[in-house]
Design an enzyme around this catalytic site. Structure first.
Site, PDB file in Angstrom:
ATOM      1  N   ASP A 221       8.839   5.374  15.164  1.00 33.13           N
ATOM      2  CA  ASP A 221       8.604   6.792  14.904  1.00 33.13           C
ATOM      3  C   ASP A 221       8.884   7.540  16.204  1.00 33.13           C
ATOM      4  O   ASP A 221       8.249   7.269  17.219  1.00 33.13           O
ATOM      5  CB  ASP A 221       7.137   6.981  14.464  1.00 33.13           C
ATOM      6  CG  ASP A 221       6.812   8.440  14.192  1.00 33.13           C
ATOM      7  OD1 ASP A 221       7.743   9.274  14.166  1.00 33.13           O
ATOM      8  OD2 ASP A 221       5.629   8.748  14.016  1.00 33.13           O
TER       9      ASP A 221
ATOM     10  N   ASP B 281       9.158  11.330  17.805  1.00 33.64           N
ATOM     11  CA  ASP B 281       8.744  12.673  17.466  1.00 33.64           C
ATOM     12  C   ASP B 281       9.112  13.623  18.612  1.00 33.64           C
ATOM     13  O   ASP B 281       8.819  13.347  19.765  1.00 33.64           O
ATOM     14  CB  ASP B 281       7.220  12.673  17.260  1.00 33.64           C
ATOM     15  CG  ASP B 281       6.737  13.974  16.679  1.00 33.64           C
ATOM     16  OD1 ASP B 281       7.239  15.039  17.107  1.00 33.64           O
ATOM     17  OD2 ASP B 281       5.860  13.932  15.807  1.00 33.64           O
TER      18      ASP B 281
ATOM     19  N   GLU C 254       0.824  -1.202   0.000  1.00 28.36           N
ATOM     20  CA  GLU C 254       0.000   0.000   0.000  1.00 28.36           C
ATOM     21  C   GLU C 254       0.862   1.257   0.000  1.00 28.36           C
ATOM     22  O   GLU C 254       1.794   1.390   0.785  1.00 28.36           O
ATOM     23  CB  GLU C 254      -0.907   0.060   1.234  1.00 28.36           C
ATOM     24  CG  GLU C 254      -1.727   1.348   1.230  1.00 28.36           C
ATOM     25  CD  GLU C 254      -2.496   1.627   2.513  1.00 28.36           C
ATOM     26  OE1 GLU C 254      -2.428   0.829   3.451  1.00 28.36           O
ATOM     27  OE2 GLU C 254      -3.167   2.672   2.551  1.00 28.36           O
TER      28      GLU C 254
END
Ligand SMILES: [Zn+2]
Lengths: 430, 516
Positions: free
Chosen positions: A117, A119, A52
């Site tokens: 991830d 951040d 995807e």
């Protein structure tokens, strides 16, 4: 982000459709990129065609479940759609573009890189130089800690060989673990890995969130060593984390009540004095201090971890179908390219340093200044393109990426080779 | 080492498992008395070509279901699982289990009350047959499969733990199972090399004393397994990891055994669920028994949501009513989520999931739910309408079964909320009694919810002993000014329901005693 950059933001949009068109046509390394996601399989492999992609187009139009049969189609569509942002999802059991016609029994994620991830906004309560989306060299130290600590865990503890670290283009970093075993992990195992790494508890901002016990787990001992090398300089000089009453108050939440602290915080060398005091408490042998002594044994480590230990967005890692911004995508707000960070550069990479991260507009200027003749050659687009990006500031980063892709595919070949050897051995043909 | 056939006299038809590779571990010399050990079967052999009477078929399956249900009840009552309970609580669970099942078992008695002489081959055959009947009964839906696997695993854990160490090693070393392919014994040399790391890895939350471990270190056997095969230990950071392998002590090896068991059984059940769908022409008498088993599983368990969703819904709830309702009738977890939603006009993913399904459960219609989220996220919050359409509309419809596979998702039970991953930074889902530290809990109960000190101390006491649902019940009783209200809270929607019943005066006679 520096002031200078903010000014530039107002002068000229960091990302224009015109620039994006140039970027995808002449600079984006689609060939190697597709090679990466095909994992050494032939062009029309399910690895690639059932992956995807998600494109964010102009005006926040968001297209999920895109998929492409091969790298040629990918490149064609990329140039046609000219997305402001590219996200990569999972490899599914069928082509994502057909998902509407399929039931959940037919359409489900089968493979996905193990991704992380990190951040900077999750660190807002422990950095005093910037807030929110802003970053500077001072607080970037936190990302360097995170990358070094997690990279070591992934490599030495979990045995993953192929880890690609990416600067997200704004205020964080991503890691893509691409080993075959990593891509095949189930959600529950991914979650176990996240929890293994996580040390900072759920609790609320108002309370102490790290509790450690001696001796530390070997994995945390290594993390501690990494933080320790820079902690004093980082916390005292760069952040001045005991610099004013508010910061001291924040700090005091982590510390058992103690009258002596009042005196310590009158000193200039507060952290040094505090550490000395802690040592004293640990080494004191009087029985009355026994309870306190226990509280002090791990205190310094807990403080360092509270201020510096990596904070993960667990949901990104856990779910196989979570989307994550792609390498070499452009950050729509800053115009910076999401670039790979060389594995040996994790301890010192700093996106705030002038010229360390190429910007879309710069790259476009660079290719536009190239002599025209390159464009006249008609034998194959990729050829031209390779020459083009080789003459931009993106080249070193594409080189890092190519080496990563190359390595993950050689080891894949080794694997297949080993397997076939084993098979021939079994069938007795040798 | 051909025990399989002699032990069960059943033909093997397991999905072609590779022949185990015999490694040169010193364990192979341990002898296994296949008839006289309290051994646990691997359940990887289908009992085919076996004739048993319908009566026995029925009795065996009911008896095993009784065992699983009892385990479920005991664990729900104590609000724990065998895997998460501390040692002293494990003893309590086991004792309670034996008490509940005393004089109630016949064919399968040996599973809970192993005799010194071990299990007979007939015993083991009954064990296997009953296991497979329940598998067949509970393979059709994912919910049933999950239930069955959860409690089969707890049963397995119970049985494995009562084995002696050498019996446990026998189980690991049985060449008739493929389990041997998945571990290696750690050599003395390697053990010595990693000594410090191995010892430091065993200290979990200060529970074990370093010097005690150092002393007994020599006697510990270590196993080297892929880290994927011990996710529980990886999660708790209680094993040493190097190069993709976990080093697991004989005390913890049960994690590995259970994972192996879980993988086998869930893989096979997914396969058989597909088979089951195609198996329309199953004997009607057997089909009746299977149906009866499915019914019995649900009967009396008040955690099943149908009761809250459909049959007992009386009030029509609109989203404007939520503010009031949250103060009067929501359990703390939902009240807090609601407040966060109102204050921040946003909730992170897991919070949204937990809250949305609860709202669905209390009867908030899809339209009202959509209005509520749009009102908070868009009207009061900063989200632009397009983003809301893109990111949330689908999910809300999905929760109500209007999108995707059109299944209606059930609201989370307390057990699920308690066991699910804890909230991270800026997340608000979870169970307050479990996931908030006591200082935060105390502070909020006093400042935000105006609860008196005595009650707060009661609640804190219970949370410290890990009785989260009892803490919730105390909160319930305080909010409704009732004492000893004899309904165990095990579901946020049940909390809501009980509250409405008390406040609106409607009393339905609910039978709370689950029976089989
Ligand atoms: Zn900064």
């Amino acid at each position: 982000m520096s002031n200078e950059e903010k000014q530039q933001d107002t002068q000229e949009a960091p990302v224009t459709p015109w620039n994006l068109a140039i970027y995808y046509r002449r600079i984006f390394p689609s060939h190697i990129y597709c090679k990466w996601l095909a994992y050494g399989e032939p062009a029309a492999c399910p690895q690639f065609s059932q992956r995807e992609f998600s494109f964010t187009l102009e005006n926040d139009v968001y297209r999920r479940y895109l998929s492409f049969s091969n790298h040629i189609e990918f490149e064609k569509e990329l140039i046609k759609m000219c997305p402001e942002k590219i996200d990569i999802g999972a490899v599914y059991s069928a082509k994502p573009k057909d998902h509407k016609m399929l039931s959940t029994a037919q359409f489900y994620p089968i493979e996905r890189e193990l991704v992380f991830d990190i951040d900077m906004t999750d660190y807002d309560d422990v950095r005093f130089c910037c807030r929110g989306a802003d970053i500077c060299s001072k607080c970037w130290t936190l990302m360097r800690f995170a990358m070094q600590i997690i990279d070591r865990v992934l490599h030495e503890d979990f045995g993953f060989e192929h880890r690609l670290w990416i600067y997200s283009g704004r205020r964080g970093v991503h890691c893509w673990v691409s080993d075959q075993t990593a891509r095949e992990l189930q959600s529950s195992t991914r979650q176990a890995i996240v929890e293994h790494i996580t040390v900072i508890n759920a609790g609320k901002d108002s309370s102490k969130r790290v509790t450690l016990y001696t001796p530390l787990h070997p994995s945390l001992q290594h993390a501690r060593e990494i933080i320790l090398t820079e902690f004093d300089g980082y916390a005292c000089l760069e952040q001045d984390f005991l610099g004013d009453d508010q910061r001291i108050e924040r700090f005091l939440r982590l510390v058992p009540d103690d009258n002596i602290l009042f005196y310590i915080f009158k000193l200039t060398e507060r952290w040094a004095a505090f550490k000395q005091h802690t040592d004293g408490m640990i080494n004191s042998v009087t029985a009355t201090n026994k309870f306190r002594k226990a509280a002090y044994t791990t205190l310094i480590d807990e403080i360092m971890f509270e201020y510096c230990y990596p904070r993960l967005d667990a949901n990104v890692t856990k779910g196989m179908n979570h989307l994550l911004k792609s390498p070499f995508s452009i950050h729509p707000k800053t115009g910076r390219v999401s670039i790979p960070i060389a594995s040996d550069a994790l301890p010192y990479f700093d996106p705030c340093k002038e010229g360390s991260v190429p910007k879309l507009s710069e790259l476009c200027q660079q290719v536009e200044q190239l002599p025209k003749q390159n464009e006249d050659i008609e034998n194959g687009k990729t050829n031209i393109k390779q020459k083009d990006f080789n003459q931009t500031a993106l080249k070193p980063f594409i080189d890092i990426f190519s080496r990563f892709v190359q390595r993950s595919q050689t080891s894949k070949q080794d694997e297949t080779l080993a397997k076939s050897d084993f098979n021939t051995m079994l069938s007795g043909e040798i | 080492m051909e025990y399989r056939t002699t032990r069960f006299s059943l033909p093997t038809s397991s999905p072609s498992l590779k022949k185990p590779i015999i490694n040169s571990s010193n364990l192979t010399s341990l002898s296994i008395n296949s008839f006289n050990s309290s051994y646990i079967p691997y359940y990887d052999t289908y009992p085919e070509n076996l004739t048993i009477s319908l009566e026995l078929f029925q009795s065996l399956s009911i008896e095993r279901l009784k065992i699983l249900k009892t385990i479920e009840q005991v664990l729900t009552r104590l609000n724990t699982t065998l895997s998460t309970a501390p040692t002293n609580k494990k003893d309590e669970i086991e004792k309670l289990l034996r008490k509940e099942l005393k004089d109630k078992l016949n064919y399968l008695k040996f599973m809970i009350f192993p005799s010194f002489t071990g299990a007979s081959s007939a015993d083991l055959q009954n064990d296997i047959i009953s296991h497979y009947i329940l598998r067949l009964a509970f393979c059709p839906t994912e919910e049933e499969r999950r239930w069955f696997i959860t409690y089969e695993l707890e049963l397995f854990r119970y049985r494995f733990q009562v084995l002696t160490k050498s019996e446990q090693l026998n189980y690991l070393n049985d060449s008739s199972s493929n389990i041997k392919q998945f571990y290696e014994l750690v050599t003395d040399e390697e053990k010595k090399h990693y000594k410090d790391s191995l010892i430091s890895s065993m200290i979990i939350k200060g529970l074990v004393n370093t010097t005690t471990i150092a002393k007994s270190f020599e006697t510990i056997t270590y196993f080297r397994v892929r880290f994927q095969h011990v996710p529980d230990l990886v999660r708790k950071r209680s094993c040493f990891l190097a190069h993709g392998y976990a080093y697991v002590s004989d005390n913890d090896i049960i994690s590995f055994v259970l994972q192996h068991f879980r993988m086998n059984i869930s893989y096979q059940m997914t396969c058989s669920s597909k088979k089951y769908e195609s198996m329309q022409q199953i004997d009607t008498r057997i089909e009746l028994i299977l149906k009866m088993l499915r019914k019995k599983r649900i009967h009396g368990t008040h955690t099943t949501m149908t009761a809250f969703n459909e049959t007992e819904q009386t009030e029509t709830i609109t989203f404007e009513m939520l503010n009031g309702l949250s103060k009067r009738s929501f359990p703390l977890c939902m009240r807090y989520l609601h407040e966060q939603m109102i204050q921040q006009h946003h909730l992170k993913h897991l919070g949204r999931l937990q809250y949305r399904l609860f709202l669905k459960g209390i009867g908030l219609s899809l339209d009202e739910c959509m209005k509520f989220f749009r009102h908070e996220f868009v009207t009061n919050g900063s989200m632009n309408p397009a983003q809301f359409e893109r990111e949330h509309v689908y999910n809300i419809r999905h929760a109500y079964g209007q999108e995707g596979k059109h299944t209606s998702y059930t609201p989370y039970s307390c057990m699920k909320i308690i066991q699910d991953p804890p909230p991270g930074v800026n997340e608000h889902h979870g169970c307050p009694y479990k996931h908030w530290d006591s200082a935060t809990l105390k502070h909020r109960l006093a400042k935000d919810y105006d609860i008196n000190e005595e009650t707060i101390n009661d609640i804190l006491d219970k949370t410290k002993q890990h009785h989260y649902q009892i803490a919730c019940q105390i909160y319930f009783e305080y909010q409704h000014k009732v004492k000893n209200y004899g309904v165990g809270i095990n579901h946020p929607n049940q909390y809501f329901h009980e509250s409405r019943k008390l406040l609106t005066g409607a009393t339905t006679n609910q039978n709370n005693t689950p029976q089989i």
